[in-house]
Write a protein that holds these residues in place. Sequence first.
Motif, mmCIF file in Angstrom:
data_model
loop_
_atom_site.group_PDB
_atom_site.id
_atom_site.type_symbol
_atom_site.label_atom_id
_atom_site.label_comp_id
_atom_site.label_asym_id
_atom_site.label_seq_id
_atom_site.Cartn_x
_atom_site.Cartn_y
_atom_site.Cartn_z
ATOM 1 N N ARG A 89 72.752 26.939 62.872
ATOM 2 C CA ARG A 89 74.175 26.682 62.666
ATOM 3 C C ARG A 89 74.577 26.791 61.205
ATOM 4 O O ARG A 89 75.554 26.185 60.774
ATOM 5 C CB ARG A 89 74.584 25.315 63.225
ATOM 6 N N SER A 90 73.811 27.522 60.402
ATOM 7 C CA SER A 90 74.132 27.637 58.979
ATOM 8 C C SER A 90 74.862 28.927 58.652
ATOM 9 O O SER A 90 75.184 29.177 57.486
ATOM 10 C CB SER A 90 72.845 27.576 58.147
ATOM 11 N N GLY A 91 75.098 29.773 59.655
ATOM 12 C CA GLY A 91 75.802 31.009 59.412
ATOM 13 C C GLY A 91 74.904 32.163 59.015
ATOM 14 O O GLY A 91 75.379 33.252 58.728
ATOM 15 N N ILE A 99 77.796 32.593 52.954
ATOM 16 C CA ILE A 99 78.823 32.277 53.952
ATOM 17 C C ILE A 99 80.227 32.536 53.420
ATOM 18 O O ILE A 99 81.157 32.783 54.202
ATOM 19 C CB ILE A 99 78.705 30.817 54.452
ATOM 20 N N TYR A 126 79.961 25.429 59.362
ATOM 21 C CA TYR A 126 78.550 25.630 59.070
ATOM 22 C C TYR A 126 77.868 24.290 58.796
ATOM 23 O O TYR A 126 78.443 23.403 58.165
ATOM 24 C CB TYR A 126 78.370 26.541 57.854
#
Length: 328
Positions: free
Chosen positions: A323-325, A286, A259
């Motif tokens: 793209r941070s989940g 996450i 992440y």
Amino acid sequence: MLKDVNLRQALLLVFVVLLLFAENLSESPLPSELVVDHGDRLVEVPDTVHKVYATTEMGTFLAYALEPDSILGWNRGLSPELEFAVLDPYHNLPTLGTWDETYQTIRIDEIARLAPDLIIHYTANNPFNQVLADQIQETLGIPTVLLDNSLASLPDALRLLGHLLGKELRGQALAVFVENHLDKLASFQALHSSYQPIPVHIVSPREPGHFDELLGLAGMVEMPVWNDLPPLPDLVLIMPHTIADPYRAIEEDGHKRIYQIPSFPLNWLEPGSIFSLLGLEWLHSIAYPTSYSGELVQTYSTFMEVFFQLDLTPELVAWTLRRSGISF
């Protein structure tokens, strides 16, 4: 008769002393307020504080959140992300530098010219910074208040600084916002207290241990040294812009939960930042994707509106959380 004369002389002497004392009081400056800061330092501050200089960037943003007109300048030049988050009238404030444990880029002459009413030293509350706050106050000749920048102390910092800036209601409102959010996150974490700490590896130029406060609150522990062999960390967190494209290489080593740390307008995991409130919720989201029921997108939007008077567009939310989940 002699006793009466002596009594009259004694009373006259007392009256003269009181008169002189009253004259001295009338010639003294207007009374100031004595404040006990987070370092247990007794600081005499002006009754009215209009302008402040914060020795750290996070302190400047704390003051900005409470009263934008109070800040005299920025600690460093504003990045494009910060310019977007800051209201237009404050883009061209001067750069005044930083004075903390790591950096001393402060422009003392410029600060003396601007003559702030108060210095805010928003940093870790430890013996070093308590001494440094005294040194800053002595060097600049301006009252200096030490505020603890830990996430747990953020409500107290907001209340105290709100009081000093004459923004008690806003300070109280922001403190309650933070407390409610921390209570919710603590309740969520308590449900997972029986779990072993989740091992994470952070791709960052920071030294190991830099993120320990937030990781501990999220039930995580850093694997600072990892030689690409099992056991692998459960999560790999990558600070944006540290390397060109780290994802492919890390995926080839067997990682699937990779992440990127959100960083608009500043890094969400940076200790001492008000954005770490968002960072803690992001870590929960996450780490426990099946049980996390929060609404990070909504919390993020509300946070930016409450603290920075900024309405986030869906496009900006998407860009921040890429793209941070997070699904949004």
